[in-house]
Design a protein around this motif. Structure first.
Motif, PDB file in Angstrom:
ATOM      1  N   ARG A  47       0.854  -1.188   0.000  1.00 46.94           N
ATOM      2  CA  ARG A  47       0.000   0.000   0.000  1.00 46.94           C
ATOM      3  C   ARG A  47       0.893   1.242   0.000  1.00 46.94           C
ATOM      4  O   ARG A  47       1.841   1.334   0.774  1.00 46.94           O
ATOM      5  CB  ARG A  47      -0.901   0.022   1.227  1.00 46.94           C
ATOM      6  N   PHE A  48       0.569   2.181  -0.868  1.00 45.92           N
ATOM      7  CA  PHE A  48       1.266   3.453  -0.967  1.00 45.92           C
ATOM      8  C   PHE A  48       0.295   4.563  -0.590  1.00 45.92           C
ATOM      9  O   PHE A  48      -0.833   4.583  -1.085  1.00 45.92           O
ATOM     10  CB  PHE A  48       1.748   3.707  -2.403  1.00 45.92           C
ATOM     11  N   ASP A  49       0.715   5.480   0.259  1.00 42.45           N
ATOM     12  CA  ASP A  49      -0.067   6.670   0.589  1.00 42.45           C
ATOM     13  C   ASP A  49       0.789   7.876   0.227  1.00 42.45           C
ATOM     14  O   ASP A  49       1.803   8.137   0.890  1.00 42.45           O
ATOM     15  CB  ASP A  49      -0.435   6.681   2.074  1.00 42.45           C
ATOM     16  N   PHE A  50       0.402   8.585  -0.835  1.00 43.12           N
ATOM     17  CA  PHE A  50       1.205   9.675  -1.374  1.00 43.12           C
ATOM     18  C   PHE A  50       0.555  11.037  -1.156  1.00 43.12           C
ATOM     19  O   PHE A  50      -0.669  11.164  -1.218  1.00 43.12           O
ATOM     20  CB  PHE A  50       1.403   9.506  -2.882  1.00 43.12           C
ATOM     21  N   VAL A  51       1.392  12.047  -0.963  1.00 42.93           N
ATOM     22  CA  VAL A  51       0.988  13.449  -0.918  1.00 42.93           C
ATOM     23  C   VAL A  51       2.001  14.215  -1.757  1.00 42.93           C
ATOM     24  O   VAL A  51       3.204  14.135  -1.499  1.00 42.93           O
ATOM     25  CB  VAL A  51       0.992  14.005   0.523  1.00 42.93           C
ATOM     26  N   THR A  52       1.514  14.940  -2.782  1.00 46.94           N
ATOM     27  CA  THR A  52       2.431  15.681  -3.651  1.00 46.94           C
ATOM     28  C   THR A  52       2.585  17.119  -3.194  1.00 46.94           C
ATOM     29  O   THR A  52       1.670  17.711  -2.635  1.00 46.94           O
ATOM     30  CB  THR A  52       1.953  15.673  -5.118  1.00 46.94           C
ATOM     31  N   ILE A  53       3.768  17.646  -3.465  1.00 46.68           N
ATOM     32  CA  ILE A  53       4.102  19.035  -3.203  1.00 46.68           C
ATOM     33  C   ILE A  53       4.877  19.503  -4.424  1.00 46.68           C
ATOM     34  O   ILE A  53       6.088  19.326  -4.497  1.00 46.68           O
ATOM     35  CB  ILE A  53       4.959  19.188  -1.928  1.00 46.68           C
ATOM     36  N   GLY A  54       4.171  20.019  -5.439  1.00 44.29           N
ATOM     37  CA  GLY A  54       4.833  20.398  -6.693  1.00 44.29           C
ATOM     38  C   GLY A  54       5.382  19.168  -7.391  1.00 44.29           C
ATOM     39  O   GLY A  54       4.659  18.217  -7.651  1.00 44.29           O
ATOM     40  N   GLU A  55       6.690  19.163  -7.680  1.00 47.69           N
ATOM     41  CA  GLU A  55       7.321  18.013  -8.324  1.00 47.69           C
ATOM     42  C   GLU A  55       7.920  17.043  -7.314  1.00 47.69           C
ATOM     43  O   GLU A  55       8.603  16.094  -7.680  1.00 47.69           O
ATOM     44  CB  GLU A  55       8.396  18.476  -9.313  1.00 47.69           C
ATOM     45  N   ALA A  56       7.663  17.283  -6.027  1.00 42.05           N
ATOM     46  CA  ALA A  56       8.125  16.370  -4.978  1.00 42.05           C
ATOM     47  C   ALA A  56       6.905  15.690  -4.369  1.00 42.05           C
ATOM     48  O   ALA A  56       5.780  16.147  -4.527  1.00 42.05           O
ATOM     49  CB  ALA A  56       8.881  17.148  -3.909  1.00 42.05           C
ATOM     50  N   PHE A  57       7.141  14.572  -3.700  1.00 50.79           N
ATOM     51  CA  PHE A  57       6.052  13.942  -2.969  1.00 50.79           C
ATOM     52  C   PHE A  57       6.612  13.209  -1.764  1.00 50.79           C
ATOM     53  O   PHE A  57       7.796  12.905  -1.686  1.00 50.79           O
ATOM     54  CB  PHE A  57       5.213  13.006  -3.866  1.00 50.79           C
ATOM     55  N   ALA A  58       5.732  12.974  -0.809  1.00 49.63           N
ATOM     56  CA  ALA A  58       6.078  12.278   0.421  1.00 49.63           C
ATOM     57  C   ALA A  58       5.008  11.231   0.668  1.00 49.63           C
ATOM     58  O   ALA A  58       4.063  11.107  -0.106  1.00 49.63           O
ATOM     59  CB  ALA A  58       6.150  13.276   1.572  1.00 49.63           C
ATOM     60  N   GLY A  59       5.158  10.486   1.749  1.00 46.75           N
ATOM     61  CA  GLY A  59       4.145   9.504   2.092  1.00 46.75           C
ATOM     62  C   GLY A  59       4.731   8.314   2.804  1.00 46.75           C
ATOM     63  O   GLY A  59       5.860   8.359   3.309  1.00 46.75           O
ATOM     64  N   ASP A  77       6.647  14.674 -15.289  1.00 49.59           N
ATOM     65  CA  ASP A  77       6.091  14.171 -16.540  1.00 49.59           C
ATOM     66  C   ASP A  77       5.518  12.766 -16.407  1.00 49.59           C
ATOM     67  O   ASP A  77       5.712  11.919 -17.269  1.00 49.59           O
ATOM     68  CB  ASP A  77       7.151  14.211 -17.645  1.00 49.59           C
ATOM     69  N   GLY A  78       4.826  12.508 -15.308  1.00 50.92           N
ATOM     70  CA  GLY A  78       4.178  11.212 -15.123  1.00 50.92           C
ATOM     71  C   GLY A  78       5.111  10.089 -14.703  1.00 50.92           C
ATOM     72  O   GLY A  78       4.712   8.933 -14.656  1.00 50.92           O
ATOM     73  N   ARG A  79       6.350  10.435 -14.360  1.00 50.56           N
ATOM     74  CA  ARG A  79       7.311   9.425 -13.888  1.00 50.56           C
ATOM     75  C   ARG A  79       7.702   9.761 -12.458  1.00 50.56           C
ATOM     76  O   ARG A  79       7.871  10.921 -12.121  1.00 50.56           O
ATOM     77  CB  ARG A  79       8.553   9.398 -14.771  1.00 50.56           C
ATOM     78  N   LEU A  80       7.823   8.729 -11.639  1.00 51.15           N
ATOM     79  CA  LEU A  80       8.192   8.963 -10.260  1.00 51.15           C
ATOM     80  C   LEU A  80       9.381   8.115  -9.853  1.00 51.15           C
ATOM     81  O   LEU A  80       9.593   7.025 -10.407  1.00 51.15           O
ATOM     82  CB  LEU A  80       7.011   8.712  -9.317  1.00 51.15           C
ATOM     83  N   VAL A  81      10.157   8.657  -8.927  1.00 53.12           N
ATOM     84  CA  VAL A  81      11.330   7.976  -8.389  1.00 53.12           C
ATOM     85  C   VAL A  81      11.344   8.246  -6.890  1.00 53.12           C
ATOM     86  O   VAL A  81      11.120   9.374  -6.458  1.00 53.12           O
ATOM     87  CB  VAL A  81      12.633   8.524  -9.028  1.00 53.12           C
ATOM     88  N   PHE A  82      11.589   7.206  -6.091  1.00 51.11           N
ATOM     89  CA  PHE A  82      11.716   7.372  -4.645  1.00 51.11           C
ATOM     90  C   PHE A  82      12.344   6.131  -4.053  1.00 51.11           C
ATOM     91  O   PHE A  82      12.585   5.146  -4.747  1.00 51.11           O
ATOM     92  CB  PHE A  82      10.358   7.662  -3.997  1.00 51.11           C
ATOM     93  N   ARG A  83      12.625   6.207  -2.759  1.00 48.16           N
ATOM     94  CA  ARG A  83      13.128   5.044  -2.043  1.00 48.16           C
ATOM     95  C   ARG A  83      12.473   4.981  -0.682  1.00 48.16           C
ATOM     96  O   ARG A  83      11.930   5.972  -0.196  1.00 48.16           O
ATOM     97  CB  ARG A  83      14.646   5.068  -1.934  1.00 48.16           C
ATOM     98  N   THR A  84      12.533   3.807  -0.076  1.00 48.37           N
ATOM     99  CA  THR A  84      12.057   3.637   1.294  1.00 48.37           C
ATOM    100  C   THR A  84      13.107   2.856   2.077  1.00 48.37           C
ATOM    101  O   THR A  84      13.908   2.121   1.502  1.00 48.37           O
ATOM    102  CB  THR A  84      10.723   2.858   1.365  1.00 48.37           C
ATOM    103  N   THR A  85      13.071   3.036   3.374  1.00 47.45           N
ATOM    104  CA  THR A  85      13.906   2.253   4.283  1.00 47.45           C
ATOM    105  C   THR A  85      13.013   1.811   5.430  1.00 47.45           C
ATOM    106  O   THR A  85      12.297   2.629   6.007  1.00 47.45           O
ATOM    107  CB  THR A  85      15.067   3.106   4.828  1.00 47.45           C
ATOM    108  N   HIS A  86      13.037   0.525   5.714  1.00 50.77           N
ATOM    109  CA  HIS A  86      12.312   0.018   6.877  1.00 50.77           C
ATOM    110  C   HIS A  86      13.038  -1.215   7.391  1.00 50.77           C
ATOM    111  O   HIS A  86      13.837  -1.816   6.682  1.00 50.77           O
ATOM    112  CB  HIS A  86      10.846  -0.297   6.544  1.00 50.77           C
ATOM    113  N   VAL A  87      12.789  -1.560   8.643  1.00 51.08           N
ATOM    114  CA  VAL A  87      13.380  -2.763   9.225  1.00 51.08           C
ATOM    115  C   VAL A  87      12.304  -3.836   9.230  1.00 51.08           C
ATOM    116  O   VAL A  87      11.334  -3.749   9.986  1.00 51.08           O
ATOM    117  CB  VAL A  87      13.907  -2.507  10.654  1.00 51.08           C
TER     118      VAL A  87
END
Length: 131
Positions: A47-59, A77-87
């Motif tokens: 499950r992804f929960d996203f919130v955008t802020i211009g060309e950045a996003f968090a969640g 332009d409809g493409r996203l890149v991100f990473r996550t870290t969890h244990v």
């Protein structure tokens, strides 16, 4: 005839303005559910929960093994890149997952890479919660 010509010209101008405005903005905000799978393994849901802020996003991203915050989220332009870290549960250290995605009419096509290999999947908007 002069009125008809003015109407035709006005419609042509309106059509040109509409066509030149570019594609509709990409809507990433909200909850998404992805069916992800590594080759030769069973699929699993994320499950992804996203919130955008211009060309950045968090969640946050909710894995079967735990949750991770979205880090360095970029949307262009409809493409996203991100990473996550969890244990993950029962793990000795953190898992870092790198994502690339493309927003399509069918949903978000995702490729995730971690120390265990590459996982692919499609995320679709999560169903609305029951009242």
């Amino acid at each position: 005839a002069a009125i008809a010509a003015v109407v035709v010209a006005a419609v042509a101008v309106a059509a040109a303005i509409y066509a030149s405005r570019g594609p509709d903005p990409v809507v990433l905000d909200g909850a998404w559910i992805a069916e992800m799978q590594k080759p030769g393994q069973r699929p699993y849901r994320v499950r992804f929960d996203f919130v955008t802020i211009g060309e950045a996003f968090a969640g946050t991203v909710s894995y079967p093994t735990g949750d991770g915050a979205v880090q360095e989220g970029e949307l262009r332009d409809g493409r996203l890149v991100f990473r996550t870290t969890h244990v993950p549960q029962f793990a000795d250290g953190p898992a870092v997952v790198y994502y690339q995605g493309e927003i399509t009419e069918a949903g978000i096509r995702l490729v995730a890479t971690d120390d265990g290999g590459t996982t692919t999947g499609m995320a679709r908007p999560a169903p609305a919660p029951a009242p």
